[in-house]
Design a protein around this motif. Structure first.
Motif, PDB file in Angstrom:
ATOM      1  N   CYS A 184      72.066  17.289  61.521  1.00  0.00           N
ATOM      2  CA  CYS A 184      71.279  18.593  62.183  1.00  0.00           C
ATOM      3  C   CYS A 184      71.758  19.623  61.638  1.00  0.00           C
ATOM      4  N   GLU A 185      73.199  19.878  61.297  1.00  0.00           N
ATOM      5  CA  GLU A 185      73.548  21.228  60.563  1.00  0.00           C
ATOM      6  C   GLU A 185      72.953  21.237  59.175  1.00  0.00           C
ATOM      7  N   ALA A 186      72.951  20.050  58.532  1.00  0.00           N
ATOM      8  CA  ALA A 186      72.605  20.305  57.028  1.00  0.00           C
ATOM      9  C   ALA A 186      71.022  20.662  57.117  1.00  0.00           C
ATOM     10  N   VAL A 187      70.294  20.012  58.030  1.00  0.00           N
ATOM     11  CA  VAL A 187      68.889  20.256  57.925  1.00  0.00           C
ATOM     12  C   VAL A 187      68.740  22.005  58.425  1.00  0.00           C
ATOM     13  N   ALA A 188      69.526  22.379  59.189  1.00  0.00           N
ATOM     14  CA  ALA A 188      69.071  23.993  59.507  1.00  0.00           C
ATOM     15  C   ALA A 188      69.859  24.774  58.172  1.00  0.00           C
ATOM     16  N   SER A 189      70.847  24.189  57.693  1.00  0.00           N
ATOM     17  CA  SER A 189      71.645  24.983  56.513  1.00  0.00           C
ATOM     18  C   SER A 189      70.162  25.086  55.287  1.00  0.00           C
ATOM     19  N   GLU A 190      69.606  23.495  55.293  1.00  0.00           N
ATOM     20  CA  GLU A 190      68.778  23.707  54.081  1.00  0.00           C
ATOM     21  C   GLU A 190      67.488  24.625  54.221  1.00  0.00           C
ATOM     22  N   SER A 191      66.973  24.921  55.442  1.00  0.00           N
ATOM     23  CA  SER A 191      65.970  25.947  55.868  1.00  0.00           C
ATOM     24  C   SER A 191      66.506  27.018  55.703  1.00  0.00           C
ATOM     25  N   ALA A 192      67.702  27.363  56.011  1.00  0.00           N
ATOM     26  CA  ALA A 192      68.285  28.653  55.944  1.00  0.00           C
ATOM     27  C   ALA A 192      68.406  29.004  54.552  1.00  0.00           C
ATOM     28  N   SER A 193      69.020  28.119  53.770  1.00  0.00           N
ATOM     29  CA  SER A 193      69.169  28.611  52.387  1.00  0.00           C
ATOM     30  C   SER A 193      67.970  28.786  51.469  1.00  0.00           C
ATOM     31  N   ARG A 194      66.925  27.651  51.748  1.00  0.00           N
ATOM     32  CA  ARG A 194      65.502  27.776  51.221  1.00  0.00           C
ATOM     33  C   ARG A 194      64.806  29.128  51.453  1.00  0.00           C
ATOM     34  N   ARG A 195      64.877  29.732  52.653  1.00  0.00           N
ATOM     35  CA  ARG A 195      64.475  30.973  53.210  1.00  0.00           C
ATOM     36  C   ARG A 195      65.102  32.179  52.398  1.00  0.00           C
ATOM     37  N   SER A 196      66.138  32.060  52.379  1.00  0.00           N
ATOM     38  CA  SER A 196      66.922  33.210  51.428  1.00  0.00           C
ATOM     39  C   SER A 196      66.511  32.784  49.992  1.00  0.00           C
ATOM     40  N   ALA A 197      66.476  31.784  49.437  1.00  0.00           N
ATOM     41  CA  ALA A 197      66.134  31.675  47.853  1.00  0.00           C
ATOM     42  C   ALA A 197      64.745  32.039  47.890  1.00  0.00           C
ATOM     43  N   MET A 198      63.912  31.885  48.859  1.00  0.00           N
ATOM     44  CA  MET A 198      62.422  32.140  48.504  1.00  0.00           C
ATOM     45  C   MET A 198      62.195  33.814  48.794  1.00  0.00           C
ATOM     46  N   ASN A 199      63.246  34.270  49.733  1.00  0.00           N
ATOM     47  CA  ASN A 199      63.245  35.580  49.959  1.00  0.00           C
ATOM     48  C   ASN A 199      63.563  36.351  48.656  1.00  0.00           C
ATOM     49  N   SER A 200      64.521  36.037  47.933  1.00  0.00           N
ATOM     50  CA  SER A 200      64.837  36.825  46.694  1.00  0.00           C
ATOM     51  C   SER A 200      63.899  36.460  45.738  1.00  0.00           C
ATOM     52  N   ALA A 201      63.216  35.179  45.743  1.00  0.00           N
ATOM     53  CA  ALA A 201      62.246  34.899  44.693  1.00  0.00           C
ATOM     54  C   ALA A 201      61.302  36.056  44.922  1.00  0.00           C
ATOM     55  N   ASN A 202      60.643  36.235  46.164  1.00  0.00           N
ATOM     56  CA  ASN A 202      59.703  37.285  46.562  1.00  0.00           C
ATOM     57  C   ASN A 202      59.934  38.719  45.858  1.00  0.00           C
ATOM     58  N   LYS A 203      61.308  39.016  46.173  1.00  0.00           N
ATOM     59  CA  LYS A 203      61.790  40.340  45.784  1.00  0.00           C
ATOM     60  C   LYS A 203      61.526  40.461  44.284  1.00  0.00           C
ATOM     61  N   ASN A 204      61.935  39.482  43.414  1.00  0.00           N
ATOM     62  CA  ASN A 204      61.988  39.325  42.131  1.00  0.00           C
ATOM     63  C   ASN A 204      60.513  39.480  41.698  1.00  0.00           C
TER      64      ASN A 204
ATOM     65  N   GLY B  40      67.634  27.295  46.581  1.00  0.00           N
ATOM     66  CA  GLY B  40      69.210  27.773  46.045  1.00  0.00           C
ATOM     67  C   GLY B  40      70.086  26.791  45.384  1.00  0.00           C
ATOM     68  N   GLY B  41      71.245  27.024  45.595  1.00  0.00           N
ATOM     69  CA  GLY B  41      72.451  26.189  45.421  1.00  0.00           C
ATOM     70  C   GLY B  41      72.853  24.956  46.638  1.00  0.00           C
ATOM     71  N   TYR B  42      71.935  24.932  47.497  1.00  0.00           N
ATOM     72  CA  TYR B  42      71.961  23.982  48.542  1.00  0.00           C
ATOM     73  C   TYR B  42      72.520  22.562  48.279  1.00  0.00           C
ATOM     74  N   ASN B  43      71.397  21.956  47.402  1.00  0.00           N
ATOM     75  CA  ASN B  43      71.803  20.727  47.037  1.00  0.00           C
ATOM     76  C   ASN B  43      73.014  20.604  46.033  1.00  0.00           C
TER      77      ASN B  43
END
Lengths: 281, 134
Positions: free
Chosen positions: A226-246, A91-94
């Motif tokens: 550490c926070e950023a790595v967790a955020s990256e996984s979380a935002s990838r998960r939600s990006a992939m989740n909406s990609a699945n829905k799409n 998603g917009g993480y980077n």
């Protein structure tokens, strides 16, 4: 011809389905990585908080106010420590980290210390002065790496090569929310919520700062990674989740189109047969 | 004996959080023992041993880097590493000690020597904490 458009639609459904398989797999991977990263982020957060508290305490004392650590220099050159990810598709993480850093760096003297492969690539391409480009693996970033950076940054600050240090990273608020944020590490902030106290120094205060500031910076960098790595996984998960829905929605509409096309072919065939029978009769 | 609250944090998380009677720790100026009611105090930590006494029981640990602060009977130790004696891998520490000693003997480079000496003192701190904790 209706038959060929049916084949086209079928091919598109297949391609969307295979994309969906990939995004589904990526979502699963991100979910399992997220669990581990979240635990690590939470345990390093306490360290960060205690460090910040102690440094605020120390900075609020009179010795610190006079010291060169908290002095604001004129026309400062700022080092931005930008923590982003190693991979895209999150998603917009980077991009939100890049945007935030660039907005702050605009119109002033700046250097960047990128952490994470995407950050190294982006800031090198944009022609920023790079402080150290050797941290291209945010996922494998360890305490040792952070402490080395802390020492290098402190040296540069004391030499006058940089005058300000700002940390830009994505704060992990919850599974659903990750906030791009920034924090000024140097010069030390002299404003403390509590009243200024004279802490009892054991030995020379300058010595204390010389020993502690590199660890404070290293610790702040480690905990933000550490926070950023967790955020990256979380935002990838939600990006992939909406990609699945799409993908699911696209498949549904394509299915509808396909059925319609099939119906049209059948209707046309019946019409042809009926009119052929009519002509014979 | 009166207790005070002690928190020990490393980058890997909070390793200790509880009430203790005394904390003996190596600062850059030498060993310091903190008891309940200690005046506000702040010092950088060196590489060395620490001893925590809680309910009359002593626990030993190896510490490196960071600082210790005392404020209103609350003590915080924030450090790079903090290992209790039962968590120390003694074979690894002994190996690290031998390696560092050999390297110091064989090399004359002064830059590397400071690093090697820090390595050696970390290994020695671990070994002595482990032996005391046995």
């Amino acid at each position: 011809m209706a038959g060929s458009s049916m084949n086209d639609i079928k091919a598109r459904i297949k391609s969307v389905q295979s994309t969906m398989q990939i995004t589904k797999a990526m979502e699963l991977v991100a979910t399992s990585k997220l669990r581990r990263a979240k635990e690590k982020a939470e345990s390093s957060r306490k360290y960060h908080e205690l460090l910040r508290e102690a440094i605020a305490d120390v900075s609020s004392t009179n010795e610190a106010k006079a010291s060169l650590w908290s002095e604001k220099r004129d026309d400062p050159k700022t080092l931005y420590v930008a923590v982003a990810g190693d991979r895209g598709l999150a998603g917009g993480y980077n991009s939100s980290i890049f945007k935030m850093t660039e907005a702050m760096a605009k119109g002033s003297k700046a250097a960047v210390l990128p952490i994470g492969k995407k950050a190294v690539e982006y800031f090198t391409r944009r022609g920023y002065e790079i402080f150290d480009a050797s941290n291209a693996e945010a996922a494998d970033f360890g305490v040792g790496d952070a402490m080395k950076l802390g020492a290098a940054i402190t040296d540069a600050f004391l030499d006058g090569r940089i005058d300000r240090v700002v940390l830009v990273y994505t704060r992990f608020v919850s599974m659903m929310t990750q906030l791009p944020s920034h924090e000024e590490l140097l010069p030390l902030s002299t404003e403390s919520e509590k009243d200024a106290r004279d802490a009892m120094y054991d030995g020379d205060p300058e010595e204390f700062f010389l020993n502690t500031v590199p660890q404070f910076i290293g610790g702040a960098i480690f905990s933000s990674v550490c926070e950023a790595v967790a955020s990256e996984s979380a935002s990838r998960r939600s990006a992939m989740n909406s990609a699945n829905k799409n993908a699911g929605e696209i498949i549904d509409t394509l299915m509808l189109k396909y059925n319609r096309a099939r119906q049209a072919v059948i209707t046309q065939e019946i019409t042809e047969i009926v009119s052929g029978a009519d002509a014979l009769g | 004996m009166k207790n005070f609250s002690l928190k020990i944090a490393t980058p890997d998380g909070l390793v200790f959080d509880g009430e203790v009677e005394s904390l003996l720790i190596r600062t850059t100026e030498g060993d310091v023992e903190i008891l309940a009611g200690h005046a506000d105090f702040l010092s950088a930590l060196g590489i060395g041993r620490a001893r925590i006494t809680a309910n009359g029981e002593k626990r030993f640990a190896a510490v490196s880097g960071g600082f210790v602060s005392v404020r209103k009977n609350e003590v915080n130790v924030v450090c790079t590493t903090f290992e209790f004696s039962d968590e120390i891998d003694i074979n690894r520490a002994k190996l690290a000690k031998e390696r560092a000693e050999d390297a110091i003997k064989s090399k004359k480079d002064s830059n590397a020597e400071a690093l090697l000496k820090a390595k050696l003192s970390r290994a020695l701190a671990r070994i002595s904490a482990w032996e005391l904790g046995k």
